[in-house]
Design a protein around this motif. Structure first.
Motif, short mmCIF file in Angstrom:
data_model
loop_
_atom_site.label_atom_id
_atom_site.label_comp_id
_atom_site.label_asym_id
_atom_site.label_seq_id
_atom_site.Cartn_x
_atom_site.Cartn_y
_atom_site.Cartn_z
N THR A 2 0.84 -1.21 0.00
CA THR A 2 0.00 0.00 0.00
C THR A 2 0.88 1.26 0.00
O THR A 2 2.06 1.19 0.35
CB THR A 2 -0.90 0.05 1.24
OG1 THR A 2 -0.07 0.20 2.39
CG2 THR A 2 -1.76 -1.20 1.36
N ASP A 36 -0.85 2.82 -4.13
CA ASP A 36 -1.01 1.39 -3.88
C ASP A 36 -0.64 0.62 -5.14
O ASP A 36 -0.90 1.09 -6.24
CB ASP A 36 -2.47 1.07 -3.54
CG ASP A 36 -2.94 1.85 -2.31
OD1 ASP A 36 -2.17 1.93 -1.34
OD2 ASP A 36 -4.05 2.38 -2.36
N LEU A 70 -8.38 -4.64 0.47
CA LEU A 70 -7.03 -4.10 0.74
C LEU A 70 -6.11 -5.18 1.28
O LEU A 70 -4.91 -5.18 1.02
CB LEU A 70 -7.12 -2.99 1.78
CG LEU A 70 -7.12 -1.57 1.26
CD1 LEU A 70 -7.24 -0.60 2.42
CD2 LEU A 70 -5.84 -1.29 0.47
N SER A 80 -6.93 3.53 -6.20
CA SER A 80 -5.59 4.14 -6.22
C SER A 80 -5.64 5.55 -6.80
O SER A 80 -4.95 6.45 -6.32
CB SER A 80 -4.63 3.29 -7.05
OG SER A 80 -4.52 2.02 -6.47
#
Ligand code: URA
Length: 275
Positions: A2, A36, A70, A80
């Motif tokens: 992330t 991410d 996630l 994103s």
């Protein structure tokens, strides 16, 4: 990974470098923009939607979730891009932040065949937080439609700087530099098949050249393995009708390149209807 995890590693390395050297090193500036890890190509139908969409749609009962969790380590392009927009919204890396009304990150398809890169927002764009909505934007939409591209189907539109330069002056090099990692992140996430630079500010900053449009047009260049074409900015076409013919030649050549890269791209075209 992330963007928060990447940011933590970056902060740690920067602190370590400062402490080893005994002074604040400039080699970590300007700070990169983290995003991410993009989802694999095969992922989500939602990526093709326009990203005016602001909330996650709920999956139909019994259907697979629309967005990756996630926890899987990969999030959708939509998430994103939204995350990137939030980073742009609070950016104060250059003086343009002081005079803007809105940031203008970009708009369009999240699975674009083409990324159009302009210079920076003008008065209307700063007011509406959307790129190319003034008179030049209306012409840009017509130019794109002529080769079956639109921001509502297969094209994403962004600028070199995301905040309006006062009096619509060209962005200064340090402003373009401070903003460059946002465009880099957009390109990495959106993975366009080709890029169209409109105007010399876009071309100079993306291709790192001092050459102007008249010299650059007619050829293809590479940005991280993505073919890049250069043509006149629609504002220049509004000022000088003489440039319309060469711009049309550029668009025809660009279309042929797109057909080589993506033979069926025209099937994805839907006209853009202005609100
Ligand atoms: N000109 C640009 O280069 N970008 C915009 O968004 C609007 C006008």
């Amino acid at each position: 990974m992330t963007c928060q995890q990447k940011q933590q590693i970056y902060d740690l390395l920067k602190t370590a470098a400062d402490s080893v050297l005994g002074f604040k090193t400039k080699s970590f500036d300007p700070a990169p923009v983290f995003y991410d890890d993009p989802a694999p190509d095969s992922q989500t139908v939602q990526d093709t939607r326009e990203h005016e969409l602001t909330s996650k749609p709920s999956p139909a009962p019994g259907a697979a979730p629309l967005y990756d969790d996630l926890a899987t380590g990969s999030v959708s392009t939509a998430d994103s891009i939204k995350n990137l927009e939030k980073q742009i919204e609070v950016c104060s890396r250059c003086v343009l932040a002081k005079t803007r009304n809105n940031t203008v990150p970009g708009t369009g398809s999240l699975k674009p065949v083409v990324l159009v890169v302009g210079e920076g927002p003008g008065f209307e764009e700063d007011r509406q937080a959307l790129p190319f909505v003034g008179p030049a934007g209306q012409l840009l939409d017509k130019m794109l439609a002529a080769i079956n591209l639109s921001r509502s189907s297969n094209t994403y539109i962004a600028n070199i700087v995301k905040c309006r330069p006062p009096q619509n002056r060209d962005p200064y090099p340090e402003e373009a530099e401070a903003c460059s990692s946002f465009l880099q992140a957009q390109i990495a996430l959106l993975k366009p098949k080709a890029i169209l630079c409109v105007g010399s500010v876009a071309a100079k900053n993306l291709l790192k050249t001092e050459a102007g449009v008249s010299r650059l047009r007619g050829n293809f260049y590479q940005y991280q393995n993505i073919p890049v074409a250069v043509t006149y900015h629609p504002s220049a076409l509004l000022r000088s009708a003489d440039l319309k013919r060469p711009a049309w030649e550029d668009l025809k050549q660009f279309r042929l390149k797109l057909l080589e890269l993506c033979p069926k791209y025209e099937e994805s075209y839907k006209p853009y209807v202005r609100q």
